[in-house]
Design a protein around this motif. Structure first.
Motif, mmCIF file in Angstrom:
data_model
loop_
_atom_site.group_PDB
_atom_site.id
_atom_site.type_symbol
_atom_site.label_atom_id
_atom_site.label_comp_id
_atom_site.label_asym_id
_atom_site.label_seq_id
_atom_site.Cartn_x
_atom_site.Cartn_y
_atom_site.Cartn_z
ATOM 1 N N VAL A 86 0.831 -1.201 0.000
ATOM 2 C CA VAL A 86 0.000 0.000 0.000
ATOM 3 C C VAL A 86 0.866 1.252 0.000
ATOM 4 O O VAL A 86 0.597 2.224 -0.724
ATOM 5 N N GLY A 87 1.935 1.244 0.811
ATOM 6 C CA GLY A 87 2.841 2.393 0.830
ATOM 7 C C GLY A 87 3.489 2.645 -0.512
ATOM 8 O O GLY A 87 3.653 3.800 -0.932
ATOM 9 N N SER A 88 3.856 1.575 -1.229
ATOM 10 C CA SER A 88 4.456 1.729 -2.561
ATOM 11 C C SER A 88 3.453 2.316 -3.538
ATOM 12 O O SER A 88 3.792 3.177 -4.369
ATOM 13 N N ALA A 89 2.199 1.868 -3.452
ATOM 14 C CA ALA A 89 1.163 2.376 -4.355
ATOM 15 C C ALA A 89 0.906 3.866 -4.147
ATOM 16 O O ALA A 89 0.527 4.571 -5.087
ATOM 17 N N LEU A 90 1.134 4.342 -2.929
ATOM 18 C CA LEU A 90 0.868 5.749 -2.604
ATOM 19 C C LEU A 90 2.119 6.623 -2.663
ATOM 20 O O LEU A 90 2.044 7.823 -2.341
ATOM 21 N N ALA A 91 3.243 6.069 -3.081
ATOM 22 C CA ALA A 91 4.525 6.786 -3.017
ATOM 23 C C ALA A 91 4.498 8.090 -3.814
ATOM 24 O O ALA A 91 4.215 8.074 -5.022
ATOM 25 N N PRO A 92 4.827 9.234 -3.178
ATOM 26 C CA PRO A 92 4.861 10.512 -3.894
ATOM 27 C C PRO A 92 6.201 10.792 -4.566
ATOM 28 O O PRO A 92 6.306 11.676 -5.413
ATOM 29 N N ASP A 93 7.249 10.045 -4.170
ATOM 30 C CA ASP A 93 8.577 10.260 -4.754
ATOM 31 C C ASP A 93 9.372 8.965 -4.653
ATOM 32 O O ASP A 93 8.943 7.986 -4.033
ATOM 33 N N ILE A 94 10.556 8.954 -5.262
ATOM 34 C CA ILE A 94 11.348 7.739 -5.331
ATOM 35 C C ILE A 94 11.860 7.328 -3.959
ATOM 36 O O ILE A 94 11.976 6.119 -3.648
ATOM 37 N N GLN A 95 12.152 8.295 -3.070
ATOM 38 C CA GLN A 95 12.637 7.959 -1.732
ATOM 39 C C GLN A 95 11.560 7.210 -0.938
ATOM 40 O O GLN A 95 11.842 6.238 -0.238
ATOM 41 N N TRP A 96 10.322 7.677 -1.055
ATOM 42 C CA TRP A 96 9.207 7.004 -0.392
ATOM 43 C C TRP A 96 9.074 5.580 -0.929
ATOM 44 O O TRP A 96 8.870 4.632 -0.162
#
Length: 398
Positions: A86-96
């Motif tokens: 879920v966190g990957s799907a919502l990632a706003p940038d490459i670091q996230w």
């Protein structure tokens, strides 16, 4: 026999979430690179962070599964995997994205370790080899189908859809774990399991040359494939000009040999013994991969040539990777979770290092990738000749 194949199916589906996380988003790597306006090496960190966290977490799940049984750590791992997806799907940038992938790797480690421990709880010898091969069949369907599914998700809804699909797979795996897998390490078998005992077991295993030698045969075999996994989308899409769907088909072809030949583990280990089978397979693998390197260096390795040789080379890994897993755990039933954890950690750390080395020399051509693949095959062959027995007693099927 029905319970044998049901166990293989359940363990395979629980373990498949890991390969899904590795392979499903491969067609999207060039797209992610463009979306986040970054470079190839940085995008590959999202794969490396997954590998590093998965490698280290295996060292924790193994002792936990010995102390608290196999099911509870699997629940914990699948939940972390779900949160990471879920966190990957919502990632706003490459670091996230890199951080979320690390969390996903922490969760994926549970299935990688505990499935092997469950097999050791239930079987030994050729029957264990056959179950491990059947497990590899189920798990290997994921690398074959995952890039195709990733390409479809990429076309339908963009790269974020791929990670939502992984989250759905984690939910399905949690349901399956709840309903279909019984505990294989009951409380009466956990009495002497503890953190201190696990640390002593790790220290003991690290002093066993035979165990380490066999583990690293499988480790460098796995690393040769993971070097291809990490670089294949950039090579096949950007260098050879394939579309994401064409790339997925090419990738699937390379995995097909591994899947088919892996199913011969049970028969060949009963017929010839695990040791001789592994020694032959590493010799055949290194011969093919060195031929691939030579054809690339002299400039005749067209895309079809590369795909055919990789198909043949990785087919022999279908005997090496499951076979070394069984052989390494054969004498460690009382600490199967810990031994499986150390084996998995060492194997994926080895793969991570080789991915990093190949990535550091990446120049947009296939040469660094193929050099890394050939080097891994040479090392696996050398270790097999030193560590894997030439002959061994034939173990009858149970």
């Amino acid at each position: 026999m029905r319970s044998f194949y049901l166990t293989a199916l359940v363990l395979g589906l629980l373990t498949a979430v890991g390969p899904l996380a590795i392979n499903m988003y491969l067609p999207a790597l060039p797209v992610i690179e463009d979306v986040f306006d970054t470079d190839t090496v940085t995008v590959q960190l999202s794969l490396l962070s997954f590998f590093v966290s998965m490698s280290l977490a295996q060292l924790i799940y193994g002792p936990l599964s010995d102390m608290f049984g196999r099911r509870l750590p699997l629940f914990i791992g699948l939940t972390l995997y779900l949160l990471g997806a879920v966190g990957s799907a919502l990632a706003p940038d490459i670091q996230w994205l890199i951080a979320a992938r690390a969390l996903q790797g922490l969760g994926a480690a549970a299935g990688m370790v505990i499935a092997r421990a469950v097999i050791r709880d239930l079987y030994t010898g050729p029957q264990a080899a056959q179950l491990m091969a059947t497990l590899m069949l189920v798990v290997s369907i994921a690398p074959v189908l995952a890039p195709l599914a990733g390409s479809a998700a990429l076309a339908a809804g963009g790269w974020r859809t791929i990670f939502w699909s992984m989250a759905a797979a984690a939910i399905a795996a949690l349901v399956l774990l709840t309903t279909a897998l019984k505990e294989t390490r009951p409380p009466e078998q956990r009495g002497d399991s503890s953190l201190a005992r696990s640390l002593r077991d790790y220290a003991s295993l690290l002093r066993e040359p035979r165990f380490l030698g066999i583990v690293f045969v499988g480790a460098f075999g796995l690393a040769s494939f993971m070097a291809y996994v990490a670089n294949s989308s950039f090579i096949l899409i950007e260098y050879y000009g394939l579309s994401p769907t064409q790339y997925s088909l090419a990738f699937s072809i390379n995995a097909a040999g591994f899947i088919g030949v892996a199913q011969l583990n049970g028969y060949l280990s009963r017929r010839f013994g695990l040791g001789p089978m592994i020694r032959f397979a590493t010799a055949a693998n290194v011969a093919v991969m060195l031929l691939l390197l030579i054809t690339e260096l002299v400039g005749i390795a067209t895309l079809p040539v590369m795909i055919v040789l990789l198909l043949c080379g990785y087919a022999f890994l279908g005997l090496v990777v499951p076979g070394t897993a069984v052989l390494a755990l054969e004498d460690h039933g009382e600490k199967a979770g810990t031994a499986s954890a150390l084996m998995g950690a060492l194997q994926f750390m080895t793969a991570t290092v080789m991915i990093g080395i190949a990535g550091a020399f990446f120049d947009g051509t296939p040469i660094p990738m193929i050099v890394a693949i050939a080097a891994c095959s040479v090392i696996a062959f050398a270790l097999a000749m030193l560590s894997v027995p030439r002959k061994e007693a034939q173990i009858p099927a149970e």
